[in-house]
Design a protein around this motif. Structure first.
Motif, mmCIF file in Angstrom:
data_model
loop_
_atom_site.group_PDB
_atom_site.id
_atom_site.type_symbol
_atom_site.label_atom_id
_atom_site.label_comp_id
_atom_site.label_asym_id
_atom_site.label_seq_id
_atom_site.Cartn_x
_atom_site.Cartn_y
_atom_site.Cartn_z
ATOM 1 N N CYS A 27 89.044 82.490 75.866
ATOM 2 C CA CYS A 27 90.036 83.427 75.312
ATOM 3 C C CYS A 27 89.379 84.745 74.924
ATOM 4 N N PHE A 70 94.186 86.251 70.248
ATOM 5 C CA PHE A 70 93.981 85.299 71.343
ATOM 6 C C PHE A 70 93.310 84.045 70.792
ATOM 7 N N GLU A 77 89.665 87.124 77.898
ATOM 8 C CA GLU A 77 91.020 87.670 78.024
ATOM 9 C C GLU A 77 91.303 88.707 76.943
ATOM 10 N N PRO A 95 92.336 79.705 71.879
ATOM 11 C CA PRO A 95 92.326 78.709 72.955
ATOM 12 C C PRO A 95 93.597 77.853 72.925
ATOM 13 N N THR A 119 95.379 80.951 75.281
ATOM 14 C CA THR A 119 94.854 80.980 76.652
ATOM 15 C C THR A 119 93.469 80.352 76.714
ATOM 16 N N ALA A 128 89.736 87.412 69.132
ATOM 17 C CA ALA A 128 89.708 86.100 69.784
ATOM 18 C C ALA A 128 89.151 85.126 68.769
#
Length: 416
Positions: free
Chosen positions: A134, A101, A137, A103, A127, A78
Protein backbone atom coordinates in the motif's frame (compact mmCIF):
# COMPACT_ATOMS: atom_id res chain seq x y z
CA UNK A 1 24.31 10.72 19.84
CA UNK A 2 27.33 11.41 17.67
CA UNK A 3 25.74 11.54 14.23
CA UNK A 4 25.03 14.01 11.46
CA UNK A 5 21.30 13.36 11.93
CA UNK A 6 21.42 15.03 15.32
CA UNK A 7 20.98 18.50 13.79
CA UNK A 8 17.59 17.46 12.44
CA UNK A 9 16.17 16.28 15.77
CA UNK A 10 14.74 18.79 18.25
CA UNK A 11 12.76 16.74 20.74
CA UNK A 12 11.99 19.62 23.09
CA UNK A 13 10.41 21.58 20.24
CA UNK A 14 8.38 18.52 19.24
CA UNK A 15 7.28 18.05 22.85
CA UNK A 16 6.01 21.64 22.95
CA UNK A 17 4.13 21.21 19.65
CA UNK A 18 2.37 18.17 21.04
CA UNK A 19 1.26 19.75 24.30
CA UNK A 20 -2.51 19.70 24.48
CA UNK A 21 -2.65 17.23 21.58
CA UNK A 22 -1.21 13.98 22.87
CA UNK A 23 -1.74 12.40 26.25
CA UNK A 24 1.17 12.10 28.71
CA UNK A 25 0.87 8.35 29.11
CA UNK A 26 1.52 6.49 32.32
CA UNK A 27 4.81 4.89 33.28
CA UNK A 28 3.69 2.01 35.48
CA UNK A 29 5.76 -0.17 37.78
CA UNK A 30 4.79 -3.81 37.19
CA UNK A 31 5.19 -5.90 40.34
CA UNK A 32 4.53 -9.25 38.63
CA UNK A 33 7.19 -8.84 35.96
CA UNK A 34 9.63 -7.24 38.41
CA UNK A 35 9.41 -10.26 40.73
CA UNK A 36 9.71 -12.70 37.83
CA UNK A 37 12.86 -11.10 36.39
CA UNK A 38 14.39 -9.87 39.68
CA UNK A 39 14.59 -6.24 38.63
CA UNK A 40 12.47 -3.09 38.43
CA UNK A 41 10.25 -3.24 35.38
CA UNK A 42 8.17 -0.28 34.24
CA UNK A 43 5.71 -0.23 31.36
CA UNK A 44 5.39 2.93 29.24
CA UNK A 45 1.70 2.70 28.38
CA UNK A 46 1.36 4.12 24.88
CA UNK A 47 -1.66 1.83 24.54
CA UNK A 48 -3.38 4.54 26.62
CA UNK A 49 -2.63 7.23 24.05
CA UNK A 50 -5.63 9.00 22.47
CA UNK A 51 -5.44 6.79 19.38
CA UNK A 52 -4.16 3.87 21.48
CA UNK A 53 -0.63 4.03 20.08
CA UNK A 54 2.37 6.36 20.01
CA UNK A 55 1.94 7.01 16.27
CA UNK A 56 -0.08 10.18 16.86
CA UNK A 57 3.09 11.86 18.11
CA UNK A 58 5.04 11.59 14.87
CA UNK A 59 2.07 12.23 12.61
CA UNK A 60 0.96 15.42 14.33
CA UNK A 61 4.51 16.71 14.78
CA UNK A 62 5.08 16.53 11.04
CA UNK A 63 1.66 17.80 9.93
CA UNK A 64 1.85 20.76 12.32
CA UNK A 65 5.01 21.93 10.52
CA UNK A 66 3.52 21.95 7.00
CA UNK A 67 2.93 25.26 5.23
CA UNK A 68 -0.58 26.64 4.74
CA UNK A 69 -0.31 25.79 1.05
CA UNK A 70 0.62 22.18 1.80
CA UNK A 71 -2.19 21.89 4.32
CA UNK A 72 -4.70 23.22 1.80
CA UNK A 73 -3.80 20.46 -0.69
CA UNK A 74 -4.12 17.74 1.94
CA UNK A 75 -1.99 14.82 3.07
CA UNK A 76 -1.56 11.14 2.26
CA UNK A 77 -0.24 8.27 4.34
CA UNK A 78 0.27 4.51 4.17
CA UNK A 79 -0.22 2.49 7.33
CA UNK A 80 -0.96 -0.92 8.78
CA UNK A 81 -3.35 0.84 11.15
CA UNK A 82 -1.83 2.88 13.97
CA UNK A 83 -0.14 5.58 11.88
CA UNK A 84 -3.40 5.85 9.96
CA UNK A 85 -5.27 6.68 13.14
CA UNK A 86 -2.66 9.26 14.11
CA UNK A 87 -2.92 10.95 10.71
CA UNK A 88 -6.73 10.77 10.78
CA UNK A 89 -6.85 12.41 14.21
CA UNK A 90 -4.43 15.10 13.04
CA UNK A 91 -6.48 15.78 9.90
CA UNK A 92 -9.60 16.27 11.95
CA UNK A 93 -7.78 18.46 14.46
CA UNK A 94 -6.28 20.62 11.67
CA UNK A 95 -9.45 20.39 9.54
CA UNK A 96 -7.58 19.24 6.44
CA UNK A 97 -8.17 16.49 3.90
CA UNK A 98 -6.37 13.17 4.28
CA UNK A 99 -6.22 10.10 2.04
CA UNK A 100 -5.13 7.02 3.94
CA UNK A 101 -3.89 3.81 2.28
CA UNK A 102 -4.07 0.60 4.33
CA UNK A 103 -3.43 -3.06 3.45
CA UNK A 104 -6.55 -5.05 2.60
CA UNK A 105 -5.77 -7.41 5.52
CA UNK A 106 -5.86 -4.61 8.11
CA UNK A 107 -8.04 -5.70 11.08
CA UNK A 108 -11.51 -4.14 10.87
CA UNK A 109 -11.08 -2.62 14.31
CA UNK A 110 -8.23 -0.43 13.01
CA UNK A 111 -10.16 0.51 9.86
CA UNK A 112 -13.21 1.60 11.86
CA UNK A 113 -11.09 3.51 14.37
CA UNK A 114 -9.38 5.39 11.55
CA UNK A 115 -12.74 6.37 10.08
CA UNK A 116 -13.93 7.48 13.53
CA UNK A 117 -10.90 9.67 14.25
CA UNK A 118 -11.02 11.20 10.75
CA UNK A 119 -14.77 11.81 11.09
CA UNK A 120 -15.34 13.08 7.57
CA UNK A 121 -11.90 14.54 6.93
CA UNK A 122 -10.28 11.37 5.58
CA UNK A 123 -10.79 8.94 2.71
CA UNK A 124 -9.65 5.33 3.17
CA UNK A 125 -8.18 3.19 0.40
CA UNK A 126 -7.61 -0.51 1.16
CA UNK A 127 -5.04 -2.04 -1.20
CA UNK A 128 -2.35 -4.73 -1.26
CA UNK A 129 -1.45 -7.52 1.15
CA UNK A 130 1.31 -5.75 3.09
CA UNK A 131 2.31 -2.29 4.27
CA UNK A 132 4.91 -2.16 1.51
CA UNK A 133 2.25 -2.84 -1.14
CA UNK A 134 0.00 0.00 0.00
CA UNK A 135 3.01 2.30 0.44
CA UNK A 136 3.76 2.06 -3.28
CA UNK A 137 0.19 2.98 -4.18
CA UNK A 138 0.14 5.84 -1.68
CA UNK A 139 3.31 7.39 -3.11
CA UNK A 140 1.92 7.21 -6.66
CA UNK A 141 -1.31 8.87 -5.51
CA UNK A 142 0.58 11.58 -3.63
CA UNK A 143 2.62 12.52 -6.69
CA UNK A 144 -0.36 12.48 -9.01
CA UNK A 145 -2.44 14.76 -6.78
CA UNK A 146 0.21 17.20 -5.56
CA UNK A 147 -0.37 16.30 -1.91
CA UNK A 148 2.08 15.82 0.98
CA UNK A 149 3.06 12.33 2.08
CA UNK A 150 3.27 11.73 5.84
CA UNK A 151 5.76 8.87 6.34
CA UNK A 152 4.99 6.42 9.16
CA UNK A 153 8.63 6.38 10.24
CA UNK A 154 11.23 7.57 7.73
CA UNK A 155 11.14 11.35 8.25
CA UNK A 156 13.02 13.37 10.87
CA UNK A 157 9.84 15.19 11.89
CA UNK A 158 8.11 11.85 12.47
CA UNK A 159 11.13 10.57 14.39
CA UNK A 160 11.12 13.74 16.51
CA UNK A 161 7.52 13.18 17.44
CA UNK A 162 8.09 9.57 18.46
CA UNK A 163 11.06 10.73 20.54
CA UNK A 164 8.71 12.65 22.84
CA UNK A 165 7.92 9.28 24.43
CA UNK A 166 11.43 9.57 25.87
CA UNK A 167 10.91 13.14 27.09
CA UNK A 168 7.91 11.98 29.11
CA UNK A 169 9.69 8.87 30.27
CA UNK A 170 12.56 10.78 31.87
CA UNK A 171 10.14 13.15 33.55
CA UNK A 172 8.61 10.16 35.33
CA UNK A 173 11.77 8.05 35.80
CA UNK A 174 15.00 10.09 35.57
CA UNK A 175 17.41 7.15 35.78
CA UNK A 176 16.34 4.14 33.67
CA UNK A 177 19.12 1.71 32.80
CA UNK A 178 17.60 -0.49 30.08
CA UNK A 179 14.95 0.36 27.47
CA UNK A 180 13.25 -2.43 25.50
CA UNK A 181 11.52 -1.13 22.35
CA UNK A 182 9.49 -2.72 19.57
CA UNK A 183 10.75 -2.07 16.06
CA UNK A 184 8.75 -2.05 12.84
CA UNK A 185 10.00 0.66 10.51
CA UNK A 186 12.27 2.02 13.25
CA UNK A 187 10.71 5.44 13.94
CA UNK A 188 10.07 4.86 17.65
CA UNK A 189 13.47 3.29 18.28
CA UNK A 190 15.27 6.04 16.35
CA UNK A 191 13.48 8.89 18.10
CA UNK A 192 13.17 7.50 21.61
CA UNK A 193 16.63 5.96 21.47
CA UNK A 194 18.31 9.12 20.17
CA UNK A 195 16.82 11.27 22.91
CA UNK A 196 17.69 8.83 25.69
CA UNK A 197 21.26 8.25 24.46
CA UNK A 198 21.82 12.01 24.45
CA UNK A 199 20.47 12.36 27.97
CA UNK A 200 21.94 9.16 29.47
CA UNK A 201 24.90 7.99 27.33
CA UNK A 202 25.32 4.76 29.30
CA UNK A 203 21.73 3.61 28.90
CA UNK A 204 21.22 0.26 27.16
CA UNK A 205 18.80 0.22 24.21
CA UNK A 206 17.36 -3.10 23.04
CA UNK A 207 15.20 -3.42 19.92
CA UNK A 208 12.71 -6.24 19.35
CA UNK A 209 11.16 -7.49 16.10
CA UNK A 210 8.82 -10.39 15.30
CA UNK A 211 10.71 -13.46 14.16
CA UNK A 212 8.76 -13.53 10.90
CA UNK A 213 9.69 -9.96 9.90
CA UNK A 214 13.30 -9.31 11.00
CA UNK A 215 13.95 -6.37 8.68
CA UNK A 216 16.06 -4.32 11.13
CA UNK A 217 18.06 -7.30 12.38
CA UNK A 218 18.75 -8.42 8.81
CA UNK A 219 19.87 -4.92 7.83
CA UNK A 220 22.11 -4.54 10.88
CA UNK A 221 23.66 -7.95 10.25
CA UNK A 222 24.37 -7.14 6.60
CA UNK A 223 25.54 -3.61 7.34
CA UNK A 224 23.09 -2.00 4.91
CA UNK A 225 19.35 -1.42 4.71
CA UNK A 226 18.03 -4.64 3.21
CA UNK A 227 14.52 -5.44 2.02
CA UNK A 228 13.07 -8.84 2.92
CA UNK A 229 11.37 -10.80 0.16
CA UNK A 230 8.75 -12.38 2.40
CA UNK A 231 7.40 -11.69 5.89
CA UNK A 232 4.91 -13.08 8.39
CA UNK A 233 2.21 -10.41 8.63
CA UNK A 234 0.74 -11.52 11.97
CA UNK A 235 2.41 -8.78 14.06
CA UNK A 236 0.90 -6.25 11.69
CA UNK A 237 2.14 -3.16 13.55
CA UNK A 238 5.76 -4.25 13.15
CA UNK A 239 5.72 -6.33 9.97
CA UNK A 240 7.55 -4.34 7.31
CA UNK A 241 9.78 -5.69 4.55
CA UNK A 242 12.17 -2.75 4.75
CA UNK A 243 12.94 -0.31 7.55
CA UNK A 244 13.50 3.38 6.84
CA UNK A 245 16.83 4.64 5.55
CA UNK A 246 16.95 7.41 8.14
CA UNK A 247 15.80 5.15 10.96
CA UNK A 248 18.31 2.48 9.99
CA UNK A 249 21.17 5.00 10.01
CA UNK A 250 20.23 6.10 13.52
CA UNK A 251 19.46 2.65 14.93
CA UNK A 252 22.75 1.30 13.61
CA UNK A 253 24.52 3.79 15.88
CA UNK A 254 22.41 3.73 19.01
CA UNK A 255 21.08 0.18 19.47
CA UNK A 256 23.03 -1.98 21.90
CA UNK A 257 21.18 -5.19 21.05
CA UNK A 258 18.62 -6.39 18.52
CA UNK A 259 16.36 -9.40 19.17
CA UNK A 260 13.56 -11.29 17.47
CA UNK A 261 10.75 -13.16 19.22
CA UNK A 262 8.44 -15.90 17.83
CA UNK A 263 4.90 -14.86 16.93
CA UNK A 264 3.48 -17.63 19.13
CA UNK A 265 5.39 -16.33 22.15
CA UNK A 266 4.01 -12.85 21.43
CA UNK A 267 0.52 -14.36 21.64
CA UNK A 268 1.29 -15.90 25.03
CA UNK A 269 2.40 -12.46 26.25
CA UNK A 270 -0.80 -10.84 24.96
CA UNK A 271 -2.91 -13.34 26.91
CA UNK A 272 -0.87 -13.01 30.10
CA UNK A 273 -0.93 -9.20 30.03
CA UNK A 274 -4.68 -9.36 29.63
CA UNK A 275 -5.39 -12.10 32.18
CA UNK A 276 -2.84 -11.09 34.83
CA UNK A 277 -2.48 -7.31 34.41
CA UNK A 278 -5.75 -6.30 32.71
CA UNK A 279 -3.73 -4.69 29.88
CA UNK A 280 -5.01 -4.98 26.32
CA UNK A 281 -2.15 -4.91 23.80
CA UNK A 282 -1.88 -5.57 20.10
CA UNK A 283 0.82 -7.96 18.86
CA UNK A 284 3.38 -5.19 18.23
CA UNK A 285 2.61 -3.75 21.66
CA UNK A 286 3.60 -7.05 23.29
CA UNK A 287 7.05 -7.34 21.65
CA UNK A 288 9.07 -5.65 24.39
CA UNK A 289 7.63 -7.71 27.24
CA UNK A 290 7.95 -10.89 25.15
CA UNK A 291 11.71 -10.31 24.85
CA UNK A 292 12.33 -10.25 28.62
CA UNK A 293 12.98 -14.00 28.83
CA UNK A 294 15.84 -13.66 26.34
CA UNK A 295 17.56 -10.86 28.32
CA UNK A 296 16.89 -12.09 31.84
CA UNK A 297 20.58 -12.11 32.79
CA UNK A 298 21.20 -8.65 31.31
CA UNK A 299 18.40 -6.93 33.22
CA UNK A 300 18.74 -8.52 36.67
CA UNK A 301 18.75 -5.85 39.41
CA UNK A 302 18.35 -3.04 36.85
CA UNK A 303 15.67 -0.42 36.16
CA UNK A 304 14.01 -1.54 32.92
CA UNK A 305 11.36 0.16 30.81
CA UNK A 306 9.32 -1.81 28.27
CA UNK A 307 7.49 0.27 25.69
CA UNK A 308 3.89 -0.91 25.26
CA UNK A 309 3.53 0.69 21.85
CA UNK A 310 -0.14 0.08 21.10
CA UNK A 311 -3.41 -1.47 22.20
CA UNK A 312 -5.43 -1.62 18.98
CA UNK A 313 -6.27 -5.30 19.19
CA UNK A 314 -9.35 -6.54 17.36
CA UNK A 315 -11.37 -8.81 19.67
CA UNK A 316 -12.11 -11.01 16.66
CA UNK A 317 -8.42 -11.95 16.56
CA UNK A 318 -8.43 -13.43 20.07
CA UNK A 319 -9.30 -16.95 18.91
CA UNK A 320 -6.31 -16.87 16.53
CA UNK A 321 -4.09 -15.42 19.25
CA UNK A 322 -5.07 -18.17 21.70
CA UNK A 323 -4.49 -20.85 19.06
CA UNK A 324 -1.01 -19.54 18.21
CA UNK A 325 -0.14 -19.36 21.90
CA UNK A 326 -1.25 -22.93 22.58
CA UNK A 327 0.71 -24.22 19.58
CA UNK A 328 3.84 -22.34 20.63
CA UNK A 329 3.59 -23.55 24.22
CA UNK A 330 3.23 -27.16 23.08
CA UNK A 331 -0.27 -27.43 24.51
CA UNK A 332 -2.16 -28.03 21.29
CA UNK A 333 -1.41 -30.71 18.73
CA UNK A 334 -3.06 -31.85 15.53
CA UNK A 335 -2.93 -35.37 14.10
CA UNK A 336 -4.17 -37.37 11.19
CA UNK A 337 -5.39 -40.51 12.92
CA UNK A 338 -6.14 -43.65 10.94
CA UNK A 339 -8.49 -45.62 13.14
CA UNK A 340 -8.12 -49.43 13.12
CA UNK A 341 -10.94 -51.18 11.33
CA UNK A 342 -12.31 -52.82 14.44
CA UNK A 343 -15.46 -52.17 16.50
CA UNK A 344 -15.21 -49.51 19.16
CA UNK A 345 -11.98 -47.94 17.85
CA UNK A 346 -13.16 -44.39 18.46
CA UNK A 347 -14.29 -45.21 21.98
CA UNK A 348 -10.92 -46.90 22.62
CA UNK A 349 -9.13 -43.77 21.49
CA UNK A 350 -11.08 -41.59 23.90
CA UNK A 351 -10.79 -43.91 26.91
CA UNK A 352 -7.30 -45.40 26.47
CA UNK A 353 -5.34 -42.75 24.59
CA UNK A 354 -6.45 -39.43 26.06
CA UNK A 355 -4.93 -38.51 29.41
CA UNK A 356 -7.00 -37.15 32.34
CA UNK A 357 -6.11 -33.55 31.45
CA UNK A 358 -6.39 -33.92 27.67
CA UNK A 359 -9.28 -32.58 25.60
CA UNK A 360 -10.33 -33.15 21.99
CA UNK A 361 -10.87 -29.70 20.47
CA UNK A 362 -11.40 -30.77 16.88
CA UNK A 363 -12.55 -33.96 15.20
CA UNK A 364 -13.54 -34.50 11.60
CA UNK A 365 -13.22 -37.35 9.16
CA UNK A 366 -11.11 -36.30 6.18
CA UNK A 367 -12.92 -38.56 3.73
CA UNK A 368 -16.60 -37.85 4.14
CA UNK A 369 -17.50 -41.15 2.43
CA UNK A 370 -15.38 -43.26 4.82
CA UNK A 371 -16.80 -42.34 8.19
CA UNK A 372 -15.94 -44.55 11.15
CA UNK A 373 -12.96 -46.22 9.47
CA UNK A 374 -11.20 -43.52 7.43
CA UNK A 375 -8.50 -41.05 8.52
CA UNK A 376 -9.61 -38.24 10.82
CA UNK A 377 -8.21 -34.84 11.67
CA UNK A 378 -7.95 -34.68 15.45
CA UNK A 379 -6.96 -31.68 17.56
CA UNK A 380 -5.93 -32.33 21.15
CA UNK A 381 -5.26 -29.75 23.86
CA UNK A 382 -3.03 -30.85 26.73
CA UNK A 383 -3.02 -29.62 30.30
CA UNK A 384 0.80 -29.70 30.36
CA UNK A 385 3.24 -29.73 27.46
CA UNK A 386 5.20 -32.47 29.22
CA UNK A 387 2.26 -34.86 28.69
CA UNK A 388 2.90 -35.08 24.94
CA UNK A 389 5.40 -38.01 24.85
CA UNK A 390 3.05 -40.12 26.98
CA UNK A 391 0.17 -39.32 24.60
CA UNK A 392 2.21 -40.54 21.62
CA UNK A 393 3.21 -43.66 23.54
CA UNK A 394 -0.43 -44.51 24.31
CA UNK A 395 -1.32 -44.06 20.63
CA UNK A 396 1.40 -46.54 19.68
CA UNK A 397 0.44 -49.03 22.39
CA UNK A 398 -3.17 -49.01 21.21
CA UNK A 399 -2.12 -49.42 17.55
CA UNK A 400 -3.31 -46.06 16.26
CA UNK A 401 -1.45 -44.96 13.15
CA UNK A 402 -0.93 -41.17 13.40
CA UNK A 403 0.77 -38.35 11.53
CA UNK A 404 1.89 -35.37 13.65
CA UNK A 405 0.66 -32.40 11.65
CA UNK A 406 2.38 -29.77 13.86
CA UNK A 407 5.70 -31.01 12.50
CA UNK A 408 4.67 -30.70 8.84
CA UNK A 409 4.18 -27.05 7.84
CA UNK A 410 2.56 -27.91 4.50
CA UNK A 411 0.04 -30.32 6.00
CA UNK A 412 -0.68 -27.91 8.85
CA UNK A 413 -1.41 -25.02 6.52
CA UNK A 414 -3.59 -27.20 4.29
CA UNK A 415 -5.62 -28.99 6.95
CA UNK A 416 -5.66 -26.69 9.99
Amino acid sequence: MDTDTQVHLDFDAAYNRLKGVVRHTALEYNARLSAKYECEIYLKREDQQIVRSYKLRGAYNMISQLSDEQLSRGVVCASAGNHAQGVAYSCKRKDIKGVIFMPEITPQQKVKQTEMFGNGNVELVLTGDTFDDCLREALIYTEANGMTFIPPFDDFRTIEGQGTVGVELLQDLPNPEVIVMPIGGGGLAAGLGSYLKDQIPGIKLIGVEPEGAPSMLTSLTKGENTALTDIDRFVDGAAVKRVGDKTFAICREILDDMLTVPEGKVCTTILRLYNEDAIVVEPAGALAVTALDAIRDQIKCKRVVCIISGGNNDIERMAEIKEKSLLYEGLKHYFIVRFPQRPGALKLFVTNVLGPGDDITRFEFIKKTSRENGPALVGIELKNAEDYPALLQRMEENRFNVIEINKDATLFEYLV
